[in-house]
Design a protein around this motif. Sequence first.
Motif, PDB file in Angstrom:
ATOM      1  N   GLU A  31       0.772   2.417  47.792  1.00 53.32           N
ATOM      2  CA  GLU A  31       0.948   3.988  47.381  1.00 53.32           C
ATOM      3  C   GLU A  31       1.629   4.035  46.117  1.00 53.32           C
ATOM      4  O   GLU A  31       2.997   3.700  46.327  1.00 53.32           O
ATOM      5  N   THR A  32       1.073   4.408  45.195  1.00 53.03           N
ATOM      6  CA  THR A  32       1.727   4.314  43.712  1.00 53.03           C
ATOM      7  C   THR A  32       1.987   5.662  43.410  1.00 53.03           C
ATOM      8  O   THR A  32       1.217   6.569  43.468  1.00 53.03           O
ATOM      9  N   HIS A  33       3.337   5.986  42.746  1.00 54.10           N
ATOM     10  CA  HIS A  33       3.812   7.165  42.217  1.00 54.10           C
ATOM     11  C   HIS A  33       3.870   6.985  40.944  1.00 54.10           C
ATOM     12  O   HIS A  33       4.664   6.374  40.501  1.00 54.10           O
ATOM     13  N   LEU A  34       3.331   7.874  39.899  1.00 53.18           N
ATOM     14  CA  LEU A  34       3.327   7.712  38.614  1.00 53.18           C
ATOM     15  C   LEU A  34       3.925   8.623  37.862  1.00 53.18           C
ATOM     16  O   LEU A  34       3.893   9.912  38.153  1.00 53.18           O
ATOM     17  N   ILE A  35       4.889   8.156  36.913  1.00 54.65           N
ATOM     18  CA  ILE A  35       5.593   9.368  36.342  1.00 54.65           C
ATOM     19  C   ILE A  35       5.404   8.690  34.715  1.00 54.65           C
ATOM     20  O   ILE A  35       5.774   7.598  34.114  1.00 54.65           O
TER      21      ILE A  35
END
Length: 187
Positions: A31-35
Amino acid sequence: MSQRLVVGITGATGAAYGLRLLRRGRELGLETHLIVTPAGVLNVHHELGLDRKALEAETSFSHAPGDVGACVASGSFATAAMVVAPCSMKSLAAIAHGFGDNLLTRAADVTLKERRRLILMVRETPFNLAHLRNMTAATEMGAIVFPPLPAFYHRPQTIDELIAESIERVLELAGVAGAAPKAWTGL
């Protein structure tokens, strides 16, 4: 629940590392969370020909850099690690001095305070004394400074192979199951 990985992309050259990290994360079921910072968006467009929407399609969740109330800004949001790929000297300086002025630097600060792995793929050359001191400060706080320097002993044939190998090493450092860096087996 799958492992969560926070991915930051800044305006330093090397946007291909961030994109490859997101794509490999998807392959591994993360589960990737991009900023991505505004300068990061410009660099992704310049180096890869992608706009923000196309980049965001590569991640599970995308967070605006101004959204300091996002889930990744809290220590209660458990993650395996955070990787800033690439990490500009500006972002390094903010992280090294606890200057959480946007979601990327706040999430990095949270990663450090929670004693989770923070991997900074710093991009600049040559380094000046401020860069070196900021890398030292970040390291002393628990970050891993990982300039994406290629390993040539595996005899890579393409730029993609160089990028892929660096990302596999980063994923292994992040503790991600399924990371597959090539091991040196000796002469």
